[in-house]
Design an enzyme around this catalytic site. Structure first.
Site, PDB file in Angstrom:
ATOM      1  N   GLU A 109      72.492 -45.750   7.026  1.00  0.00           N
ATOM      2  CA  GLU A 109      72.276 -46.241   7.770  1.00  0.00           C
ATOM      3  C   GLU A 109      71.256 -46.294   8.727  1.00  0.00           C
ATOM      4  O   GLU A 109      71.115 -44.953   8.718  1.00  0.00           O
ATOM      5  CB  GLU A 109      73.248 -46.264   8.878  1.00  0.00           C
ATOM      6  CG  GLU A 109      73.990 -46.632  10.085  1.00  0.00           C
ATOM      7  CD  GLU A 109      75.424 -46.377  11.273  1.00  0.00           C
ATOM      8  OE1 GLU A 109      75.569 -47.691  11.305  1.00  0.00           O
ATOM      9  OE2 GLU A 109      76.274 -45.476  10.529  1.00  0.00           O
ATOM     10  N   LYS A 171      76.399 -55.673  10.019  1.00  0.00           N
ATOM     11  CA  LYS A 171      77.934 -55.118  10.295  1.00  0.00           C
ATOM     12  C   LYS A 171      78.377 -55.835  10.779  1.00  0.00           C
ATOM     13  O   LYS A 171      77.830 -56.379  12.408  1.00  0.00           O
ATOM     14  CB  LYS A 171      77.358 -53.547  11.304  1.00  0.00           C
ATOM     15  CG  LYS A 171      78.878 -52.555  10.865  1.00  0.00           C
ATOM     16  CD  LYS A 171      78.525 -51.942  11.736  1.00  0.00           C
ATOM     17  CE  LYS A 171      79.722 -50.716  11.999  1.00  0.00           C
ATOM     18  NZ  LYS A 171      79.476 -49.557  12.737  1.00  0.00           N
ATOM     19  N   CYS A 223      78.966 -47.679   8.157  1.00  0.00           N
ATOM     20  CA  CYS A 223      78.963 -47.022   9.058  1.00  0.00           C
ATOM     21  C   CYS A 223      81.179 -46.616   8.233  1.00  0.00           C
ATOM     22  O   CYS A 223      81.351 -46.785   7.408  1.00  0.00           O
ATOM     23  CB  CYS A 223      79.149 -46.782  10.306  1.00  0.00           C
ATOM     24  SG  CYS A 223      79.265 -45.480  11.555  1.00  0.00           S
TER      25      CYS A 223
END
Length: 348
Positions: A109, A171, A223
């Site tokens: 990430e 995301k 995440c």
């Protein structure tokens, strides 16, 4: 663990609480409820062993992934003077011995601490990590424009050898107070989220399946998106192929040498068993690894270590799991139309 392939993590939690509650009756001199609890646990363990017995570790032919774990300190990750060193470490690790066997490289990430829309040179530089005929899958922040205002997304991009971005994912499940501030109108002016880059992060549209050259279709997750049951793949009503594996890019450097990264790893592993598909996880400081559809670790890099993991991509469990086919509708706890339990805090 294997029971989550039928009832999911919520169902397993319910069974665990039930077994513990039954055991407490032993204090009243009753032996049948505790015995029932022991039988329940024994049945779960026996069924799990039976499910895994005789399963072969099949892998996808012609795919070898290289997971890069740079172990870059969080205090330096966004430091302007350290950003180039960060990028250089990713490139050096990507070029480590054995590269000739690798078909695709995976970085964690926000591995690239630059905006490709502003720093146009960066995709040409990171293209050096792309194997011949393959791709680099990396986390990167991106700039956009929405309703006349600039936006920032926490994204994953696929870069080819020419430096072109051939696919991307934003995301969608953001961290409250980490990537955006809910109820901002109630908070002091100028207050920023912990991980915000000058402004709140904007959410993507939701789970999606990416189909890229040389790879089975996959569902990218950034995440903690991987921790939410029934929200790691597109809804059945969404057109397109069902993903054959989960890709989780994360940065757990925030937690240091604590139980946090281990807990995150364990929860991610549970999603693989629920969905009946392998999980590939690249983390800045660990734990990075590859897990098969039964939750067995094919390979991993320890927390805090620097290095690469070269591994074949395990094959998906054909037909999915009972949980995927039936259990979601029974054990899902979210309100209709919402993909995540913290929908009240959603930045949308």
């Amino acid at each position: 663990m294997q029971s989550v392939s039928v009832v999911g993590i919520y169902g397993l939690s319910l069974l665990t609480v039930a077994a513990a509650a039954l055991a407490t009756t032993l204090a009243d001199g009753r032996w049948r409820p505790p015995a029932a609890a022991l039988v329940l646990l024994a049945v779960l363990a026996a069924w799990g062993g039976w499910r895994m017995a005789g399963t072969e570790g099949r892998s996808v032919e012609g795919v070898v992934l290289r997971l890069v774990q740079p172990a870059f300190f969080q205090t330096l990750k966004w430091d302007r003077e350290a950003r180039e060193d960060n990028l250089r470490r990713h490139l050096e690790l990507s070029a480590a011995p054995g590269r000739e066997r690798v078909t695709h490289v995976v970085w964690p990430e926000t591995a690239v601490p630059f905006f490709p829309e502003r720093d146009g040179w960066v995709t040409q530089v990171i293209a050096r990590a792309v194997p011949p005929g393959g791709l680099l899958l990396t986390g990167i922040p991106r700039l956009g424009l929405r309703d006349g205002a600039y936006t920032v997304t926490n994204s994953m991009v696929a870069v080819d050898a020419g430096g072109a971005i051939v696919a991307s994912f934003d995301k969608f499940h953001l961290v409250p107070f980490g990537e955006y501030l809910p109820f901002r109108f109630l908070l002091p002016a100028g207050m920023q989220a912990v991980a915000a880059v000058g402004m709140d992060t904007s959410p993507g549209p939701g789970p999606r399946t990416l189909a890229l050259p040389g790879l089975p279709p996959f569902s990218p997750l950034i995440c903690y998106e991987v921790i939410f049951p029934a929200a790691v793949t597109p809804a059945p009503a969404v057109a397109g192929p069902r993903p054959a594996w989960l890709l989780n890019l994360t940065n757990d450097a925030w937690y240091g040498e604590t139980a946090g990264p281990h807990q995150h790893w364990a929860i991610a592993l549970t999603r693989a068993v629920e969905e009946g598909m392998p999980l590939v996880r690249a983390a800045n400081t660990g734990i990075s690894g590859v897990v098969d559809p039964y939750g067995r670790t094919v390979g991993r890099l320890a927390l805090g270590s620097t290095g690469v993991l070269d591994a074949a991509l395990p094959a998906v469990h054909e037909g999915g799991t009972p949980y995927v086919q039936y259990g979601r509708s029974v054990f899902r706890l979210n309100p209709p139309g919402h993909a995540d339990p913290d929908w009240l805090l959603s930045p949308r």
